[in-house]
Design an enzyme around this catalytic site. Structure first.
Site, PDB file in Angstrom:
ATOM      1  N   CYS A   7      -2.094   4.339   3.575  1.00  0.00           N
ATOM      2  CA  CYS A   7      -2.553   3.783   2.850  1.00  0.00           C
ATOM      3  C   CYS A   7      -3.596   2.868   2.786  1.00  0.00           C
ATOM      4  O   CYS A   7      -4.392   2.217   3.204  1.00  0.00           O
ATOM      5  CB  CYS A   7      -1.761   2.141   4.242  1.00  0.00           C
ATOM      6  N   ALA A  26      -5.448   1.643  -0.364  1.00  0.00           N
ATOM      7  CA  ALA A  26      -6.174   0.175  -1.023  1.00  0.00           C
ATOM      8  C   ALA A  26      -6.698  -1.048   0.112  1.00  0.00           C
ATOM      9  O   ALA A  26      -6.051  -0.914   0.795  1.00  0.00           O
ATOM     10  CB  ALA A  26      -4.965  -0.462  -1.667  1.00  0.00           C
ATOM     11  N   ASP A  80      -0.503   4.374  -1.961  1.00  0.00           N
ATOM     12  CA  ASP A  80      -0.636   3.285  -1.823  1.00  0.00           C
ATOM     13  C   ASP A  80       0.773   2.631  -2.378  1.00  0.00           C
ATOM     14  O   ASP A  80       0.761   2.645  -3.013  1.00  0.00           O
ATOM     15  CB  ASP A  80      -1.524   2.079  -1.861  1.00  0.00           C
ATOM     16  N   CYS A 137      -6.020  -3.611  11.690  1.00  0.00           N
ATOM     17  CA  CYS A 137      -7.730  -4.149  12.122  1.00  0.00           C
ATOM     18  C   CYS A 137      -6.162  -5.271  12.908  1.00  0.00           C
ATOM     19  O   CYS A 137      -6.773  -6.334  12.406  1.00  0.00           O
ATOM     20  CB  CYS A 137      -7.877  -5.035  10.927  1.00  0.00           C
TER      21      CYS A 137
HETATM   22  C1  SAM Z   1      -4.986  -2.022   6.264  1.00  0.00           C
HETATM   23  S1  SAM Z   1      -4.614  -2.348   4.669  1.00  0.00           S
HETATM   24  C2  SAM Z   1      -5.267  -0.694   4.254  1.00  0.00           C
HETATM   25  C3  SAM Z   1      -6.977  -0.656   4.167  1.00  0.00           C
HETATM   26  C4  SAM Z   1      -7.338   0.442   3.980  1.00  0.00           C
HETATM   27  N1  SAM Z   1      -7.359   2.104   4.121  1.00  0.00           N
HETATM   28  C5  SAM Z   1      -9.040   0.610   3.350  1.00  0.00           C
HETATM   29  O1  SAM Z   1      -9.319   0.716   4.451  1.00  0.00           O
HETATM   30  O2  SAM Z   1      -9.014  -0.041   2.996  1.00  0.00           O
HETATM   31  C6  SAM Z   1      -2.801  -1.188   4.640  1.00  0.00           C
HETATM   32  C7  SAM Z   1      -2.339  -1.091   3.205  1.00  0.00           C
HETATM   33  O3  SAM Z   1      -1.270  -0.531   3.398  1.00  0.00           O
HETATM   34  C8  SAM Z   1      -0.607  -0.735   1.885  1.00  0.00           C
HETATM   35  N2  SAM Z   1       1.688   0.031   2.472  1.00  0.00           N
HETATM   36  C9  SAM Z   1       1.740  -1.387   3.291  1.00  0.00           C
HETATM   37  N3  SAM Z   1       3.118  -0.765   3.336  1.00  0.00           N
HETATM   38  C10 SAM Z   1       3.293   0.784   2.343  1.00  0.00           C
HETATM   39  C11 SAM Z   1       4.000   2.001   2.692  1.00  0.00           C
HETATM   40  N4  SAM Z   1       4.833   1.325   2.959  1.00  0.00           N
HETATM   41  N5  SAM Z   1       3.633   2.986   2.030  1.00  0.00           N
HETATM   42  C12 SAM Z   1       1.995   2.839   0.920  1.00  0.00           C
HETATM   43  N6  SAM Z   1       1.261   2.131   1.388  1.00  0.00           N
HETATM   44  C13 SAM Z   1       1.844   0.995   1.879  1.00  0.00           C
HETATM   45  C14 SAM Z   1      -0.499  -2.141   1.565  1.00  0.00           C
HETATM   46  O4  SAM Z   1      -0.477  -1.799   0.159  1.00  0.00           O
HETATM   47  C15 SAM Z   1      -2.490  -1.887   2.196  1.00  0.00           C
HETATM   48  O5  SAM Z   1      -2.552  -1.696   0.872  1.00  0.00           O
END
Ligand code: SAM
Length: 421
Positions: free
Chosen positions: A241, A243, A262, A355
């Site tokens: 995940c 982004a 992502d 978080c």
């Molecule tokens: C907490 S953020 C990640 C932050 C990132 N790891 C960073 O350090 O910059 C969670 C991410 O999970 C993604 N997300 C949500 N559901 C998802 C899925 N089913 N598969 C992949 N990514 C997903 C969201 O788009 C979001 O960007």
């Protein structure tokens, strides 16, 4: 009064209407172009004004309620809230603030008749001044989050977290090269965990080393999961995940072979931009984490969550959310955790983090996966920079926004490292 100040205030009121009326998040609004019509300095100003109003919303409402017999329409109410925060908390010249708010309200046909009320109420706020503001209690978490947080951490800890949410927030940076040198170049402090902290950073893109891609913005707590994973050059790493990419950049910086996925195309743009600016490499793909195939030496699972640990940086969150969809997120985290373990080579390790301030998204997920699966164990965390009170009794680290209060706090996180047997 400058036109710029007026348009930034007008835009801030629009952002407040959207957060408080429509439950939208500030970052989402900004990313979808809500401030595009403004020049960059006014965009930054509008965002800051909306953020600070949301941070002090409870105090603003308490002061305003003394002067209002009934609530005016949302836009007027938000103009009054912004005006109150600017006058009482941000030290703006009061006549400029009052004139702006009267003009903004007066120019709008639907609410123009309320410009006299706007003027009268804000003049009373000016007379009461910052003393009235400072005498009020620190704003509390909303009830939907306060209840579960008190149950989890106790009333004193929650009061300390609320104080942290109300305190100035530093800018944290993760660097690629010599960190002590970076701290000195930026006029910041090198934290024991390896992040560089700046107390009054100003515009991020104007700081030394930004264009050269020497560093990226990342909260000190958010930088810990990848440090705990202790990645090695050449290892295959999946960032499930990814982004906007803070953890992808950390993994790429140690020359691991990173695949960053992502589900959000829009958010992945940020990952690509960040990699390009920092001259780092990762394979970036839009994909659903639950459908990824392959086998990896290490996995980063920074799962989608309530984000309640980030309220000090995002004070819009408690006002935009209600906690209603957290059950769905918890289910998704469980599925992602299992799928990540399936993709891990035996002997491989993964970091799971959220978080969040809620144990259901952290400690409970790890306790349950250890009970559910026999092919996984918890890795003890022994890094010398870990402080004693960060260790969670269930294993892993429980980080809270009130930790390091004297240094400027940290985001709330739960982090655990797991090994596939
Ligand atoms: C907490 S953020 C990640 C932050 C990132 N790891 C960073 O350090 O910059 C969670 C991410 O999970 C993604 N997300 C949500 N559901 C998802 C899925 N089913 N598969 C992949 N990514 C997903 C969201 O788009 C979001 O960007």
């Amino acid at each position: 009064m400058s036109n710029n100040a007026l348009s930034a205030r007008k835009a801030a009121i629009y952002l407040l209407d959207q957060v408080l009326g429509e439950g939208r998040l500030l970052t989402e609004l900004v990313q979808s172009g809500a401030l595009e019509h403004l020049p960059p300095p006014d965009r930054a100003r509008a965002q800051r004004l909306a953020t600070e109003t949301l941070r002090g919303l409870e105090r603003a409402d308490r002061l305003l309620q003394k002067h209002l017999q009934k609530y005016p329409p949302m836009m007027v109410r938000n103009a009054l809230r912004l005006g109150t925060v600017e006058i009482c908390a941000l030290g703006e010249a009061s006549h400029g603030v009052v004139n702006s708010m009267v003009e903004i309200v007066g120019r709008d046909k639907r609410i123009g008749h309320l410009k006299g009320l706007t003027n009268a109420v804000l003049r009373k706020i000016v007379s009461a001044g910052p003393d009235a503001w400072n005498a009020l209690r620190v704003p509390r978490l909303p009830a939907w989050l306060r209840g579960p947080s008190v149950d989890a951490w106790g009333a004193d800890a929650v009061a300390a977290m609320e104080a942290a949410h109300f305190s100035p927030v530093p800018l944290d940076i993760t660097g690629k090269g010599d960190l002590a040198q970076l701290a000195s170049d930026l006029g910041g402090t090198l934290l024991p965990t390896g992040s560089v902290r700046l107390q009054d950073a100003g515009q991020v893109s104007g700081l030394p080393g930004y264009d050269a891609g020497d560093w990226w913005v990342q909260d000190a707590a958010a930088a810990m999961p990848v440090r705990l994973l202790d990645l090695k050059e050449g290892e295959t790493v999946l960032d499930m995940c990814a982004a906007p990419g803070g953890k992808t950049l950390q993994a790429a910086a140690v020359r691991a072979r990173v695949t960053a996925i992502d589900v959000s195309k829009q958010r992945l743009k940020r990952v690509r931009e960040n990699l390009e600016r920092c001259k780092l490499h990762a394979v970036v793909k839009k994909e659903d984490a639950l459908k990824v195939e392959g086998s990896f030496d290490a996995i980063i699972l920074d799962a989608p969550c309530s984000a309640t640990g980030t309220i000090r940086r995002h004070p819009d969150l408690p006002h935009a959310k209600t906690g209603d969809n957290f059950g769905e997120l918890i289910g998704l985290q469980t599925e992602m955790l299992d799928h990540a373990l399936d993709l891990l080579k035996s002997g491989g390790r993964m970091v799971y983090c959220t978080c969040s301030l809620l144990p259901d998204e952290g400690e409970c997920q790890i306790e349950e996966v250890l009970g559910r699966r026999k092919d996984v164990e918890l890795v003890p965390l022994t890094q010398d920079w870990i402080e004693d009170d960060w260790h969670a009794p269930e294993g892993g680290l429980r980080l809270r926004p009130d930790f390091w209060a004297e240094k400027g706090g940290m985001d709330g996180f739960y982090i655990a490292v797991l090994r596939k047997l």
